[in-house]
Write a protein that holds these residues in place. Structure first.
Motif, PDB file in Angstrom:
ATOM      1  N   PRO A 294       1.146  -0.809  -9.411  1.00 22.46           N
ATOM      2  CA  PRO A 294       0.156   0.176  -9.851  1.00 22.46           C
ATOM      3  C   PRO A 294      -1.211  -0.079  -9.206  1.00 22.46           C
ATOM      4  O   PRO A 294      -1.660  -1.231  -9.115  1.00 22.46           O
ATOM      5  CB  PRO A 294       0.097  -0.040 -11.367  1.00 22.46           C
ATOM      6  CG  PRO A 294       1.382  -0.709 -11.715  1.00 22.46           C
ATOM      7  CD  PRO A 294       1.755  -1.530 -10.534  1.00 22.46           C
ATOM      8  N   ASP A 295      -1.827   0.993  -8.736  1.00 20.58           N
ATOM      9  CA  ASP A 295      -3.187   0.953  -8.195  1.00 20.58           C
ATOM     10  C   ASP A 295      -3.277   0.259  -6.841  1.00 20.58           C
ATOM     11  O   ASP A 295      -4.363  -0.110  -6.406  1.00 20.58           O
ATOM     12  CB  ASP A 295      -4.148   0.288  -9.190  1.00 20.58           C
ATOM     13  CG  ASP A 295      -5.581   0.778  -9.013  1.00 20.58           C
ATOM     14  OD1 ASP A 295      -5.757   1.937  -8.589  1.00 20.58           O
ATOM     15  OD2 ASP A 295      -6.510  -0.001  -9.273  1.00 20.58           O
ATOM     16  N   PHE A 296      -2.131   0.081  -6.171  1.00 22.94           N
ATOM     17  CA  PHE A 296      -2.146  -0.453  -4.810  1.00 22.94           C
ATOM     18  C   PHE A 296      -1.623   0.636  -3.878  1.00 22.94           C
ATOM     19  O   PHE A 296      -0.447   0.676  -3.554  1.00 22.94           O
ATOM     20  CB  PHE A 296      -1.291  -1.722  -4.698  1.00 22.94           C
ATOM     21  CG  PHE A 296      -1.974  -2.959  -5.206  1.00 22.94           C
ATOM     22  CD1 PHE A 296      -2.544  -3.866  -4.329  1.00 22.94           C
ATOM     23  CD2 PHE A 296      -2.066  -3.205  -6.570  1.00 22.94           C
ATOM     24  CE1 PHE A 296      -3.179  -5.004  -4.798  1.00 22.94           C
ATOM     25  CE2 PHE A 296      -2.697  -4.336  -7.045  1.00 22.94           C
ATOM     26  CZ  PHE A 296      -3.265  -5.241  -6.160  1.00 22.94           C
TER      27      PHE A 296
ATOM     28  N   ASN B 263       0.862  -1.187   0.000  1.00 16.46           N
ATOM     29  CA  ASN B 263       0.000   0.000   0.000  1.00 16.46           C
ATOM     30  C   ASN B 263       0.897   1.235   0.000  1.00 16.46           C
ATOM     31  O   ASN B 263       1.356   1.687   1.048  1.00 16.46           O
ATOM     32  CB  ASN B 263      -0.916  -0.015   1.222  1.00 16.46           C
ATOM     33  CG  ASN B 263      -1.956   1.085   1.171  1.00 16.46           C
ATOM     34  OD1 ASN B 263      -2.164   1.718   0.141  1.00 16.46           O
ATOM     35  ND2 ASN B 263      -2.610   1.325   2.302  1.00 16.46           N
TER      36      ASN B 263
ATOM     37  N   GLN C 229      -1.695   5.032  -2.692  1.00 18.83           N
ATOM     38  CA  GLN C 229      -1.821   6.394  -3.194  1.00 18.83           C
ATOM     39  C   GLN C 229      -0.660   6.811  -4.092  1.00 18.83           C
ATOM     40  O   GLN C 229      -0.735   7.821  -4.785  1.00 18.83           O
ATOM     41  CB  GLN C 229      -1.896   7.366  -2.003  1.00 18.83           C
ATOM     42  CG  GLN C 229      -3.075   7.127  -1.079  1.00 18.83           C
ATOM     43  CD  GLN C 229      -4.396   7.291  -1.798  1.00 18.83           C
ATOM     44  OE1 GLN C 229      -4.614   8.282  -2.501  1.00 18.83           O
ATOM     45  NE2 GLN C 229      -5.292   6.324  -1.620  1.00 18.83           N
TER      46      GLN C 229
END
Length: 573
Positions: free
Chosen positions: A412-414, A391, A416
């Motif tokens: 990517p996309d895990f 994260n 902020q």
């Protein structure tokens, strides 16, 4: 007590040579023998001379032997090409209506009218190989029921009629030899080994290792001798939960693998030398973006198309130096089927931990030769994804300047954080830069990984006595013939230093070389690539070299002979 016996079946392509040999090997496996097989075939779409040979023993085998105890000749070409391999007391099974035997040949001859038996049985001509297998069963004095069981495994899916026909022709061949040549036999006492064993190629082992390591994607364009990895994984992809993709070419394959790895998927790409040549630009992309990547490079002789269906070890320099620029990569070369499994599992962990390309370098001999091995212990497999961030924070930097050189790797996309992959040189955040100081900093960051890596690389393995007069140095599949030769040499005068990690070299390599009294390098290329590598990295010059580069592997017999000659010369001096 039986030491080892070797057989070979050979004939024209299209007559099931390889399948017949494998059926016979499975008979021996089911009798608890250790088996090592090897096949030869030309690079032709159709036709040519095909062979299958194997050595079996009630003791562990490291390699097959070139010299034969039993030769099954299905055509005249076998007599012309392979008869010199038959030992002086060897047995030759042949069809006298097809094969003309030289008068000077002094061997135990077993003429079997293969074609006549097939004709009388109203069976297809291809079943003459099954007749020959039945004849061979009579000679090695094993029950015909063992052959029936192996035939059933191969042909039961083709229906009862096909299976019954093969049982009938095998029985006829068996009866003919028992009735006409009862005195010609090879006694094969049962093996006492009972532990579960597998009969695998290195390509089989690497396929299983990829699954066991948690790989979820494999990309490749078919190229001999790497293609069977693609075939294996395609068969298992649903059960393993994998995506197995035959790409349109090698360039697409490696870029697809890099994309999958960037997204967090453990994956690999496979090819041979010519295909790897097309991949090298993308290999640099994986390096500069610090994207984990495992590459299976299965060697065959080059350059260009080379000799596609034969073996060699001439790609070592190529894989070590491919792609412009300085960057860390690992080159690891398994020496047998067990190493192929365990080093492949290690390759996935190293790629993830150090965020670099790892090249698993094998060759045709390993890729296509089956070897009896104990079942792999999956409990020893530890999946290590390295410094993986689950994260990421908003201020995340993909190439943060960690003292180890290994930056936290987010997906990517895990979280902020913005995860960048930049093929231009970049700063710690991933933005392109031409600033001199920033370029130097990021290059140094990537280079620092090697110091940590070297600490976990195992030293080369020594086989045989520690304090030998002569040390054989080898890498990759040459281990097979060298270790088998050591079993015959069996004295305190020679040992074997086997290298698996070739880039970077383990730090202990120099110490082990310097501790040896005399050194000889044995490798399958013309220029002595390992010898040059060792001189470059350790300063140790090895002048005694045995090189082979005719597409054939090393045989234990030739190593025994050449090493014995070297020992005699050194003793005289």
């Amino acid at each position: 007590m039986l030491q080892h016996l070797s057989f070979k079946i050979a004939g024209e392509a299209g007559f099931g040579i390889k399948e017949a040999g494998l059926i016979f090997s499975r008979v021996l496996l089911n009798q608890n023998y250790f088996v090592f097989d090897y096949s030869e075939y030309p690079s032709l779409i159709r036709g040519g001379h095909n062979t299958y040979q194997a050595t079996f023993s009630n003791q562990k085998l490291d390699c097959f032997y070139s010299k034969l105890d039993l030769l099954i000749a299905l055509d005249q070409q076998t007599i012309d090409s392979d008869i010199d391999q038959l030992l002086p007391n060897g047995i030759l099974i042949f069809d006298p209506t097809v094969c003309k035997i030289p008068e000077s040949l002094h061997r135990k001859l077993v003429p079997v009218p293969l074609q006549e038996i097939v004709k009388q049985a109203q069976a297809p001509e291809i079943t003459k190989n099954t007749v020959a297998l039945g004849a061979a069963m009579a000679i090695i004095d094993l029950p015909l029921s063992a052959l029936f069981a192996s035939l059933s495994r191969s042909f039961e899916a083709k229906g009862e009629a096909v299976l019954r026909m093969n049982h009938l022709t095998a029985q006829e061949g068996f009866n003919f030899v028992k009735n006409n040549f009862p005195a010609i036999t090879i006694k094969t006492p049962p093996s006492e080994q009972t532990e579960p064993r597998l009969f695998l190629t290195a390509n089989d082992a690497m396929s299983l290792a990829a699954i066991a390591s948690g790989a979820k994607a494999y990309f490749a364009y078919p190229m001999t001798p790497a293609s069977s990895i693609l075939h294996n994984l395609a068969k298992m992809e649903r059960a393993a939960g994998m995506v197995v993709k035959q790409s349109e070419d090698e360039i697409a394959a490696i870029n697809q693998a890099i994309g999958a790895s960037f997204a967090g998927i453990r994956c690999a790409v496979g090819t041979s030398g010519g295909g790897f040549a097309l991949m090298v630009e993308a290999l640099g992309l994986a390096a500069i973006t610090e994207t984990p990547l495992v590459v299976f490079e299965v060697q065959r002789p080059g350059p260009a198309t080379g000799v596609p269906t034969w073996t060699g070890q001439a790609d070592l320099n190529f894989v070590r130096h491919s792609t412009p620029g300085d960057f860390l990569r690992i080159v690891v070369a398994p020496g047998d089927v067990e190493e192929a499994f365990h080093l492949t599992t290690k390759a996935f962990n190293l790629a993830d931990k150090y965020q670099i390309p790892v090249i698993v370098l094998t060759d045709k001999l390993l890729a296509e030769s089956r070897q009896t091995v104990t079942e792999f212990d999956h409990k020893k497999i530890n999946i290590d994804q390295g410094n993986l961030v689950k994260n990421s924070s908003e201020n995340y930097q993909r190439y943060a300047n960690d003292p180890s050189g290994i930056s936290p790797r987010a997906l990517p996309d895990f979280g902020q954080g913005l995860v960048k992959a930049n093929s231009d040189e970049h700063d710690f955040a991933g933005y392109s830069t031409e600033d001199a100081q920033k370029i130097e900093q990021i290059v140094n960051k990537r280079a620092r990984k090697v110091e940590l890596l070297k600490k976990e690389l195992p030293p080369p393995t020594i086989y045989g006595p520690q304090n030998a007069e002569l040390t054989i140095v080898s890498w990759g599949s040459t281990k097979l013939a060298v270790n088998q030769a050591l079993q015959k040499l069996k004295n305190d005068s020679v040992n074997h230093l086997h290298l698996t990690y070739l880039e970077p070299l383990p730090p202990q390599t120099k110490l082990r070389l310097e501790a040896a009294k005399n050194l000889v390098v044995i490798e399958g290329n013309q220029t002595g690539q390992l010898a040059s590598l060792l001189q470059e990295k350790t300063g140790v010059v090895i002048n005694d070299r045995i090189n082979k580069y005719n597409g054939r592997p090393f045989y234990p017999e030739e190593i025994e002979e050449k090493v014995s000659q070297m020992l005699k010369l050194k003793a005289q001096n």
